[in-house]
Scaffold this motif. Sequence first.
Motif, PDB file in Angstrom:
ATOM      1  N   GLY A   1       0.785  -1.222   0.000  1.00  0.00           N
ATOM      2  CA  GLY A   1       0.000   0.000   0.000  1.00  0.00           C
ATOM      3  C   GLY A   1       0.819   1.274   0.000  1.00  0.00           C
ATOM      4  N   MET A   2       2.129   1.155   0.196  1.00  0.00           N
ATOM      5  CA  MET A   2       2.978   2.335   0.220  1.00  0.00           C
ATOM      6  C   MET A   2       3.349   2.746  -1.204  1.00  0.00           C
ATOM      7  N   PRO A   3       3.559   4.028  -1.428  1.00  0.00           N
ATOM      8  CA  PRO A   3       3.826   4.505  -2.792  1.00  0.00           C
ATOM      9  C   PRO A   3       5.282   4.303  -3.195  1.00  0.00           C
ATOM     10  N   THR A   4       5.514   4.288  -4.477  1.00  0.00           N
ATOM     11  CA  THR A   4       6.870   4.364  -5.010  1.00  0.00           C
ATOM     12  C   THR A   4       7.332   5.815  -4.969  1.00  0.00           C
ATOM     13  N   TYR A   5       8.635   6.030  -5.177  1.00  0.00           N
ATOM     14  CA  TYR A   5       9.154   7.395  -5.233  1.00  0.00           C
ATOM     15  C   TYR A   5       8.437   8.204  -6.296  1.00  0.00           C
ATOM     16  N   HIS A   6       8.220   7.586  -7.466  1.00  0.00           N
ATOM     17  CA  HIS A   6       7.613   8.305  -8.586  1.00  0.00           C
ATOM     18  C   HIS A   6       6.284   8.947  -8.172  1.00  0.00           C
ATOM     19  N   PHE A   7       5.428   8.145  -7.571  1.00  0.00           N
ATOM     20  CA  PHE A   7       4.090   8.624  -7.239  1.00  0.00           C
ATOM     21  C   PHE A   7       4.110   9.556  -6.024  1.00  0.00           C
ATOM     22  N   ALA A   8       4.844   9.146  -4.989  1.00  0.00           N
ATOM     23  CA  ALA A   8       4.826   9.899  -3.729  1.00  0.00           C
ATOM     24  C   ALA A   8       5.348  11.319  -3.912  1.00  0.00           C
ATOM     25  N   HIS A   9       6.443  11.460  -4.632  1.00  0.00           N
ATOM     26  CA  HIS A   9       7.022  12.806  -4.706  1.00  0.00           C
ATOM     27  C   HIS A   9       6.164  13.740  -5.552  1.00  0.00           C
ATOM     28  N   VAL A  10       5.449  13.177  -6.517  1.00  0.00           N
ATOM     29  CA  VAL A  10       4.553  14.019  -7.313  1.00  0.00           C
ATOM     30  C   VAL A  10       3.430  14.567  -6.433  1.00  0.00           C
ATOM     31  N   VAL A  11       2.806  13.695  -5.655  1.00  0.00           N
ATOM     32  CA  VAL A  11       1.738  14.125  -4.751  1.00  0.00           C
ATOM     33  C   VAL A  11       2.266  15.124  -3.728  1.00  0.00           C
ATOM     34  N   ASP A  12       3.397  14.796  -3.124  1.00  0.00           N
ATOM     35  CA  ASP A  12       3.947  15.650  -2.061  1.00  0.00           C
ATOM     36  C   ASP A  12       4.391  17.008  -2.589  1.00  0.00           C
ATOM     37  N   ASP A  13       5.074  17.014  -3.715  1.00  0.00           N
ATOM     38  CA  ASP A  13       5.555  18.286  -4.236  1.00  0.00           C
ATOM     39  C   ASP A  13       4.393  19.208  -4.592  1.00  0.00           C
ATOM     40  N   HIS A  14       3.284  18.606  -5.031  1.00  0.00           N
ATOM     41  CA  HIS A  14       2.128  19.459  -5.313  1.00  0.00           C
ATOM     42  C   HIS A  14       1.498  19.976  -4.021  1.00  0.00           C
ATOM     43  N   LEU A  15       1.187  19.105  -3.093  1.00  0.00           N
ATOM     44  CA  LEU A  15       0.476  19.532  -1.886  1.00  0.00           C
ATOM     45  C   LEU A  15       1.335  20.422  -0.990  1.00  0.00           C
ATOM     46  N   MET A  16       2.645  20.223  -1.030  1.00  0.00           N
ATOM     47  CA  MET A  16       3.529  21.081  -0.242  1.00  0.00           C
ATOM     48  C   MET A  16       3.912  22.339  -1.018  1.00  0.00           C
ATOM     49  N   ARG A  17       3.356  22.461  -2.217  1.00  0.00           N
ATOM     50  CA  ARG A  17       3.470  23.659  -3.049  1.00  0.00           C
ATOM     51  C   ARG A  17       4.916  23.959  -3.449  1.00  0.00           C
ATOM     52  N   THR A  18       5.630  22.885  -3.809  1.00  0.00           N
ATOM     53  CA  THR A  18       7.007  23.026  -4.275  1.00  0.00           C
ATOM     54  C   THR A  18       7.008  23.660  -5.661  1.00  0.00           C
ATOM     55  N   THR A  19       7.858  24.656  -5.835  1.00  0.00           N
ATOM     56  CA  THR A  19       7.950  25.306  -7.152  1.00  0.00           C
ATOM     57  C   THR A  19       9.162  24.841  -7.946  1.00  0.00           C
ATOM     58  N   HIS A  20      10.244  24.465  -7.240  1.00  0.00           N
ATOM     59  CA  HIS A  20      11.486  24.077  -7.908  1.00  0.00           C
ATOM     60  C   HIS A  20      12.065  22.833  -7.220  1.00  0.00           C
ATOM     61  N   VAL A  21      12.345  21.816  -7.991  1.00  0.00           N
ATOM     62  CA  VAL A  21      12.936  20.585  -7.478  1.00  0.00           C
ATOM     63  C   VAL A  21      14.384  20.510  -7.932  1.00  0.00           C
ATOM     64  N   ILE A  22      15.293  20.500  -6.961  1.00  0.00           N
ATOM     65  CA  ILE A  22      16.725  20.379  -7.247  1.00  0.00           C
ATOM     66  C   ILE A  22      17.125  18.952  -6.918  1.00  0.00           C
ATOM     67  N   ARG A  23      17.573  18.202  -7.898  1.00  0.00           N
ATOM     68  CA  ARG A  23      17.919  16.804  -7.641  1.00  0.00           C
ATOM     69  C   ARG A  23      19.024  16.363  -8.584  1.00  0.00           C
ATOM     70  N   GLY A  24      19.631  15.224  -8.254  1.00  0.00           N
ATOM     71  CA  GLY A  24      20.734  14.711  -9.050  1.00  0.00           C
ATOM     72  C   GLY A  24      20.305  14.310 -10.447  1.00  0.00           C
ATOM     73  N   ASP A  25      21.236  14.407 -11.398  1.00  0.00           N
ATOM     74  CA  ASP A  25      20.843  14.130 -12.786  1.00  0.00           C
ATOM     75  C   ASP A  25      20.641  12.643 -13.074  1.00  0.00           C
ATOM     76  N   GLU A  26      20.842  11.784 -12.056  1.00  0.00           N
ATOM     77  CA  GLU A  26      20.455  10.388 -12.243  1.00  0.00           C
ATOM     78  C   GLU A  26      18.940  10.251 -12.377  1.00  0.00           C
ATOM     79  N   TRP A  27      18.196  11.310 -11.972  1.00  0.00           N
ATOM     80  CA  TRP A  27      16.738  11.284 -12.093  1.00  0.00           C
ATOM     81  C   TRP A  27      16.252  11.889 -13.414  1.00  0.00           C
ATOM     82  N   LEU A  28      17.155  12.358 -14.234  1.00  0.00           N
ATOM     83  CA  LEU A  28      16.734  13.014 -15.474  1.00  0.00           C
ATOM     84  C   LEU A  28      15.925  12.071 -16.362  1.00  0.00           C
TER      85      LEU A  28
END
Length: 554
Positions: free
Chosen positions: A233-260
């Motif tokens: 029932g727990m989310p994957t990174y893909h799904f969880a961060h999309v939901v969280d970044d929206h609800l926490m009102r993130t405007t800019h995501v700084i992350r390593g280019d391994e996620w490109l």
Amino acid sequence: MAIADSVLISELLFPNITESPHDLEQRYPKRMLGKDAFVTRFAPSPTGFLHIGGLFAAMISMHLAKQSGGLCYLRIEDTDKKREVEGGISGITESLRDFGIVFEEGVTGAGEERGEYGPYRQSQREAIYHVFAKELVRRGLAYPCFCTESELEAARLRQEAQKLRPGCYKEWAFHRDLPFAEVKERIASGQSHVLRLRSEGSHERHVTFVDGVKGLVTLSENDMDIVLLKSDGMPTYHFAHVVDDHLMRTTHVIRGDEWLSSAPIHLQLFEALGLEAPIYSHIAPILKQDGASKRKLSKRKDPEAAVSYFKAQGFPAEAILEYMLGLANWTYEDWRREHPQEERSSFRLELDKMGSSGALFDRVKIEDISKQVIARMDAGEVYSHVLVWAKEFDAGLAGRLENDPIYAKAILAIGRGAANARKDIAMWSDVPSYMEYFYEEDSPAVAAADVPASISPEDADRLIAGYIGLYRHDADRDEWFAAIQQLSEQHGYAGEMKRYKKEPAAYKGHVGDVSLLLRLTITGRARTPDLYDVMQVMGPERVMSRLKARKDWV
């Protein structure tokens, strides 16, 4: 699949979810910030020590938020409980705090957080993810997949045999169109399942977006039916961060280019959920020279991959952050030269001036920056920093510092405050060696190789004996040097360098040789801060004791 079936399946999978995405929008409203304010985040997993690359991303995220009048929060992505290590969260928060990264919002320690957009640990947000997951199922954009590991492996082998891309997509997504009746029967029989995205993407088409660092990026669309919720029932990174970044009102995501390469998945998820995506900025890794090639700093191979390494070595936090800003923007070094006294926070960091290729880890450069940072500190600051470090890593030094803080601060004050302040200390672990000769009770040993060739052992005895008769602790600097010049002349050494250079054959040596002999006799070292200052700090009793107990050269 019919919409009616999708609605029934959504209720079957999530019978206890009564909230809607709209309800969550009301619970987590848009932040009241300026239109140009960045809301950034640092979102590590508590699966080990804080990596230097993580500190780099956190520093950039924090700097961008503050300079724009926004905020940066700390979220912990702890949905993978199998990989989580004990003390992982407190280790992350403490390591960040050690290097001056303190968050106004989010997780502040194990079991501690602050802010209105939490919980900030993903493991405590399961119901929130299920609200959005239920909505995707209801709209026919997600479905339960009952494939076992052995079935997925068998499919992968068939794909390889047919020279097809491996994965769950299109005709290889075996359960994407199961009717409600079969889904109900499988769940009733206790079959384990995951929730997958029903991707309408095509690997032959492309998605284009503007990356904050790399500029315009074009990649193949995602056509994989990726897992959104795992069988627990727990989310994957893909799904969880999309939901969280929206609800926490993130405007800019700084992350390593391994996620490109995952960006098309994430942009697809934002679109499927009807949400606006943040600006993604993929930063290059910090590299290490390994023979003729370069590679990423390795958690297993390289001690400097852990930020705790820099703390144990005793690098000031400010020095590491200064170094990292130089890696982040090539303009920073010029700015620092032009603004030597400005706070680091005054520099305007720009994402589009970040290098797209990895920056090379440079220990020599870090030490040089650290020397400059420490040289700008006064003795009291150095004493305080060293004492904090020593209490954790060098109990003997800590005891020495606390036993006589006035003497310790006087030692550390030598050569400070001048425009060309000495740069002897690169890290706090250098301090024991730097201060050692001030505390030696016995006369220090002198390496024969350091003694000027012009001074024989017999001349050394005569010179030292002569200086004992001339030494006055209350002499000012000019009087002190005049005494050394007088001593030199009395024993056949030129009292002035220009006279020696003019007629070297007329003298045994020069006043510099005699000064070096005194330095070696009093400190045991050929290189120290100004000898007059050293002797003033040591005091007459210690100086005289060392002069009288001069050891033979070794």
